[in-house]
Design a protein around this motif. Structure first.
Motif, PDB file in Angstrom:
ATOM      1  N   LEU A   1       0.833  -1.189   0.000  1.00  0.00           N
ATOM      2  CA  LEU A   1       0.000   0.000   0.000  1.00  0.00           C
ATOM      3  C   LEU A   1       0.880   1.256   0.000  1.00  0.00           C
ATOM      4  CD1 LEU A   1      -2.869   0.965   0.086  1.00  0.00           C
ATOM      5  CD2 LEU A   1      -2.856   0.774   2.557  1.00  0.00           C
ATOM      6  N   GLU A   2       1.890   1.256   0.876  1.00  0.00           N
ATOM      7  CA  GLU A   2       2.804   2.402   0.939  1.00  0.00           C
ATOM      8  C   GLU A   2       3.460   2.639  -0.412  1.00  0.00           C
ATOM      9  OE1 GLU A   2       4.062   1.875   5.630  1.00  0.00           O
ATOM     10  OE2 GLU A   2       5.441   1.256   4.059  1.00  0.00           O
ATOM     11  N   CYS A   3       3.778   1.528  -1.049  1.00  0.00           N
ATOM     12  CA  CYS A   3       4.414   1.575  -2.346  1.00  0.00           C
ATOM     13  C   CYS A   3       3.477   2.216  -3.366  1.00  0.00           C
ATOM     14  CB  CYS A   3       4.747   0.144  -2.735  1.00  0.00           C
ATOM     15  SG  CYS A   3       5.789  -0.006  -4.136  1.00  0.00           S
ATOM     16  N   ARG A   4       2.211   1.784  -3.354  1.00  0.00           N
ATOM     17  CA  ARG A   4       1.221   2.344  -4.275  1.00  0.00           C
ATOM     18  C   ARG A   4       1.017   3.831  -4.030  1.00  0.00           C
ATOM     19  NH1 ARG A   4      -2.776  -0.360  -7.251  1.00  0.00           N
ATOM     20  NH2 ARG A   4      -3.530   1.747  -7.569  1.00  0.00           N
ATOM     21  N   ILE A   5       0.960   4.213  -2.751  1.00  0.00           N
ATOM     22  CA  ILE A   5       0.746   5.619  -2.436  1.00  0.00           C
ATOM     23  C   ILE A   5       1.930   6.454  -2.920  1.00  0.00           C
ATOM     24  CG2 ILE A   5       0.368   7.281  -0.578  1.00  0.00           C
ATOM     25  CD1 ILE A   5      -0.871   4.857   0.997  1.00  0.00           C
ATOM     26  N   LYS A   6       3.131   5.912  -2.705  1.00  0.00           N
ATOM     27  CA  LYS A   6       4.341   6.604  -3.176  1.00  0.00           C
ATOM     28  C   LYS A   6       4.296   6.801  -4.684  1.00  0.00           C
ATOM     29  CE  LYS A   6       7.053   7.624   0.188  1.00  0.00           C
ATOM     30  NZ  LYS A   6       7.585   8.972   0.378  1.00  0.00           N
ATOM     31  N   LEU A   7       3.882   5.736  -5.385  1.00  0.00           N
ATOM     32  CA  LEU A   7       3.803   5.822  -6.841  1.00  0.00           C
ATOM     33  C   LEU A   7       2.774   6.874  -7.250  1.00  0.00           C
ATOM     34  CD1 LEU A   7       3.994   2.099  -8.004  1.00  0.00           C
ATOM     35  CD2 LEU A   7       5.702   3.896  -8.331  1.00  0.00           C
TER      36      LEU A   7
ATOM     37  N   GLU B   1      -5.858   7.878  -8.706  1.00  0.00           N
ATOM     38  CA  GLU B   1      -4.775   6.880  -8.710  1.00  0.00           C
ATOM     39  C   GLU B   1      -5.022   5.747  -7.725  1.00  0.00           C
ATOM     40  OE1 GLU B   1      -2.045   6.483 -10.505  1.00  0.00           O
ATOM     41  OE2 GLU B   1      -2.556   8.172 -11.793  1.00  0.00           O
ATOM     42  N   LEU B   2      -5.671   6.092  -6.601  1.00  0.00           N
ATOM     43  CA  LEU B   2      -5.809   5.097  -5.530  1.00  0.00           C
ATOM     44  C   LEU B   2      -7.214   4.533  -5.424  1.00  0.00           C
ATOM     45  CD1 LEU B   2      -3.702   7.019  -2.855  1.00  0.00           C
ATOM     46  CD2 LEU B   2      -2.997   4.953  -4.059  1.00  0.00           C
ATOM     47  N   LYS B   3      -8.021   4.719  -6.481  1.00  0.00           N
ATOM     48  CA  LYS B   3      -9.435   4.362  -6.339  1.00  0.00           C
ATOM     49  C   LYS B   3      -9.648   2.878  -6.006  1.00  0.00           C
ATOM     50  CE  LYS B   3     -10.779   3.901 -11.207  1.00  0.00           C
ATOM     51  NZ  LYS B   3      -9.436   3.967 -11.821  1.00  0.00           N
ATOM     52  N   ASP B   4      -8.761   2.005  -6.507  1.00  0.00           N
ATOM     53  CA  ASP B   4      -8.888   0.576  -6.165  1.00  0.00           C
ATOM     54  C   ASP B   4      -8.789   0.377  -4.666  1.00  0.00           C
ATOM     55  OD1 ASP B   4      -8.789   0.323  -8.817  1.00  0.00           O
ATOM     56  OD2 ASP B   4      -6.763  -0.545  -8.914  1.00  0.00           O
ATOM     57  N   TYR B   5      -7.882   1.112  -4.079  1.00  0.00           N
ATOM     58  CA  TYR B   5      -7.672   0.948  -2.641  1.00  0.00           C
ATOM     59  C   TYR B   5      -8.809   1.538  -1.829  1.00  0.00           C
ATOM     60  CZ  TYR B   5      -3.244  -1.271  -3.014  1.00  0.00           C
ATOM     61  OH  TYR B   5      -2.280  -2.187  -3.259  1.00  0.00           O
ATOM     62  N   LEU B   6      -9.444   2.576  -2.392  1.00  0.00           N
ATOM     63  CA  LEU B   6     -10.541   3.170  -1.643  1.00  0.00           C
ATOM     64  C   LEU B   6     -11.699   2.192  -1.580  1.00  0.00           C
ATOM     65  CD1 LEU B   6     -10.277   6.813  -2.965  1.00  0.00           C
ATOM     66  CD2 LEU B   6      -9.538   5.907  -0.769  1.00  0.00           C
ATOM     67  N   THR B   7     -11.955   1.446  -2.667  1.00  0.00           N
ATOM     68  CA  THR B   7     -13.025   0.449  -2.609  1.00  0.00           C
ATOM     69  C   THR B   7     -12.582  -0.752  -1.787  1.00  0.00           C
ATOM     70  OG1 THR B   7     -12.304  -0.328  -4.746  1.00  0.00           O
ATOM     71  CG2 THR B   7     -14.268   1.052  -4.711  1.00  0.00           C
ATOM     72  N   ALA B   8     -11.335  -1.125  -1.919  1.00  0.00           N
ATOM     73  CA  ALA B   8     -10.826  -2.259  -1.145  1.00  0.00           C
ATOM     74  C   ALA B   8     -11.015  -2.006   0.339  1.00  0.00           C
ATOM     75  CB  ALA B   8      -9.347  -2.491  -1.448  1.00  0.00           C
ATOM     76  N   VAL B   9     -10.776  -0.778   0.753  1.00  0.00           N
ATOM     77  CA  VAL B   9     -10.933  -0.440   2.165  1.00  0.00           C
ATOM     78  C   VAL B   9     -12.385  -0.630   2.583  1.00  0.00           C
ATOM     79  CG1 VAL B   9     -10.774   1.410   3.849  1.00  0.00           C
ATOM     80  CG2 VAL B   9      -8.967   1.110   2.166  1.00  0.00           C
ATOM     81  N   ILE B  10     -13.301  -0.253   1.692  1.00  0.00           N
ATOM     82  CA  ILE B  10     -14.713  -0.425   2.016  1.00  0.00           C
ATOM     83  C   ILE B  10     -15.017  -1.910   2.222  1.00  0.00           C
ATOM     84  CG2 ILE B  10     -17.082  -0.186   1.162  1.00  0.00           C
ATOM     85  CD1 ILE B  10     -16.051   2.263  -0.441  1.00  0.00           C
ATOM     86  N   LEU B  11     -14.491  -2.734   1.317  1.00  0.00           N
ATOM     87  CA  LEU B  11     -14.709  -4.175   1.432  1.00  0.00           C
ATOM     88  C   LEU B  11     -14.202  -4.706   2.769  1.00  0.00           C
ATOM     89  CD1 LEU B  11     -13.919  -5.625  -2.083  1.00  0.00           C
ATOM     90  CD2 LEU B  11     -16.054  -5.798  -0.792  1.00  0.00           C
TER      91      LEU B  11
END
Lengths: 314, 185
Positions: B109-115, B166-176
């Motif tokens: 996750l940190e890696c994705r945010i950095k990217l 950029e992080l929309k996948d993670y925003l839904t993943a968090v909801i899940l």
């Protein structure tokens, strides 16, 4: 307005407006929640530090370059590059350096280090020692990777301890050489002056007292500790560049040469048992190889950075 | 036919895809960025050395993370005595197998945010990091960068807009994950 609310920049009026906006429509609440998640998520990246993938890849690229360097050289390149990056990162962030100090020798050169207690350590190429900032105050403990010669100042109150992954050497004041490469088969300690207690960590039985001229050899694979009284004149060749061979097999000669000149030598198995008697003092590798070549009728070919030694055998 | 060019291409792909995440992952255990990079470099070097036998067609992620984990453990073992007491306590808390997958996820996750942050235009990123990571007030940022407070606000909105995309996948993943946790609870 949401960024302002989350960064605490919004005025009370603005906060109130946002509150009203949230209650007005469930879709708004959802958007607000999603924004809150994004805000929390981005916070995770704080303090992770930047990694420059391009420069890391360049380090790796040079390490795997087709002209094969010796493994320890590759590791040293990475370590040096990593420490340069670390220093840059520390300078950039102004972070405090942690309580550990590391001294390293460059890949092909020796390094002399004077420790806080005045003891002197000579590091063979690619070797490193690590010790705490409290070294010389509450302890004299250090960790060695590679090979080093220690000239320890006498201090009966604070024993001087050199640790490797498996073993410890404890002295109060003396001179000794320790060879503890990470992937080498054995760890060797040779005393040149005074006495040394050489033992395996956590195994009081595996202990030996070494006096001047003696070598202790620990073999981790068989967990055996042996002592040899046979003087080896070439223990410190890496430091002194003085080598003496008396009917010494060529395999052993090349080993001493590699440890001293840090150039890989590949020797034809047929030649390994050929013996030489010769003494070298402060000579360049090229001239040493020339002497060996004419003495044993060898063919020596330079392949990039390394030498291949071939011949008819003895 | 698998030749050096093939290995080289595959190796570089693997390195670029995982290097950063693995470094963050190692850091969870070692606490030290310098040693973490060294560990990850060593793992990749070993792969390169065994490139002829390495299973290039299989997914390498769990192999990589496990190797880095093991080497991080060795690092902690080897350097234990050089870590100060409070640090040691912290390490003790972290050295726990059950945290492996948590740490793996966080590192990725940190890696994705950095990217994602790297996708921001330079000025925009600067404003965002000063506000989000250094907790600076808009007025302070404006003064430091010699821009207006209004521009700081605009840049912040812009930054968060890009990050959200950029992080929309993670925003839904968090909801899940939240939903799953609710069911368990």
């Amino acid at each position: 307005m949401l960024p302002k609310v989350f960064s605490g920049e919004a005025t009370p009026e603005e906060n109130k407006l946002v509150d009203q906006w949230i209650s007005a429509d469930p879709a708004n609440r959802e958007e607000f929640d999603s924004f809150a998640r994004l805000w929390n998520l981005t916070g995770k990246a704080a303090g992770t530090g930047d990694i420059d993938l391009e420069s890391e890849w360049r380090i790796m690229e040079s390490a795997i370059a087709p002209v094969r360097a010796k493994t320890f050289t590759v590791a040293a390149i990475i370590r040096i590059a990593a420490s340069v990056l670390l220093i840059a990162a520390l300078a950039f962030t102004g972070l405090k350096i942690s309580g550990t100090k590391t001294d390293r020798a460059p890949a092909v050169n020796l390094a002399a280090v004077t420790l806080p207690d005045g003891s002197v350590v000579t590091l063979n190429a690619g070797s490193k020692i690590m010790y705490k900032k409290s070294f010389g105050i509450s302890n004299r403990d250090l960790h060695l990777r590679g090979e080093a010669y220690f000239e320890v100042n006498r201090d009966a109150g604070l024993p001087f301890v050199v640790e490797t992954d498996e073993t410890s050497v404890q002295v109060t004041g003396t001179k000794f050489n320790m060879k503890a490469y990470k992937h080498a088969a054995v760890i060797r300690v040779t005393v040149t002056e005074g006495a040394v207690r050489f033992f395996v960590k956590g195994q009081p039985v595996k202990e030996t007292m070494l006096l001047a001229g003696e070598t202790g050899i620990y073999d981790p694979s068989g967990n055996t500790m042996n002592k040899s009284g046979k003087e080896n004149p070439n223990i410190l060749s890496w430091k002194t560049r003085v080598m003496e061979f008396y009917n010494t097999p060529l395999a052993e000669v090349t080993e001493v040469l590699m440890n001293t000149y840090h150039v890989p030598l590949e020797i034809d198995p047929a030649l390994q048992q050929c013996t030489v008697t010769v003494r070298f003092e402060n000579q360049e590798l090229d001239s040493i190889l020339n002497v060996l070549k004419s003495t044993l009728d060898l063919t020596i070919t330079k392949k990039g950075k390394h030498f291949a030694i071939t011949g008819k055998g003895c | 036919m698998k030749n050096e060019t093939y290995f080289r291409t595959k190796f570089e792909e693997l390195f670029r895809e995982h290097f950063t995440g693995l470094c963050y992952f190692a850091r969870k255990y070692t606490g030290d960025p310098d040693s973490s990079k060294e560990i990850v470099h060593t793992v990749f070097l070993r792969i390169w050395e065994s490139r002829a036998e390495f299973e290039w067609d299989l997914p390498a992620k769990s192999y990589l993370f496990t190797s880095v984990y093991n080497r991080s453990m060795n690092y902690i073992r080897d350097n234990k005595k050089f870590i100060s007491h409070d640090e040691a306590a912290r390490h003790k808390l972290v050295v726990d197998d059950s945290l492996f997958s948590d740490n793996l996820e966080t590192a990725e996750l940190e890696c994705r945010i950095k990217l994602a942050l790297q996708k921001l235009p330079e000025r925009c990123r600067e404003v965002f990091e000063l506000s989000r990571f250094e907790g600076k007030k808009y007025a302070e940022i404006a003064e430091q960068l010699n821009i207006s407070v209004k521009t700081v606000e605009t840049q912040m909105s812009k930054a968060l807009g890009i990050l959200k995309a950029e992080l929309k996948d993670y925003l839904t993943a968090v909801i899940l994950i939240l939903l799953l946790n609710m069911h368990h609870g």
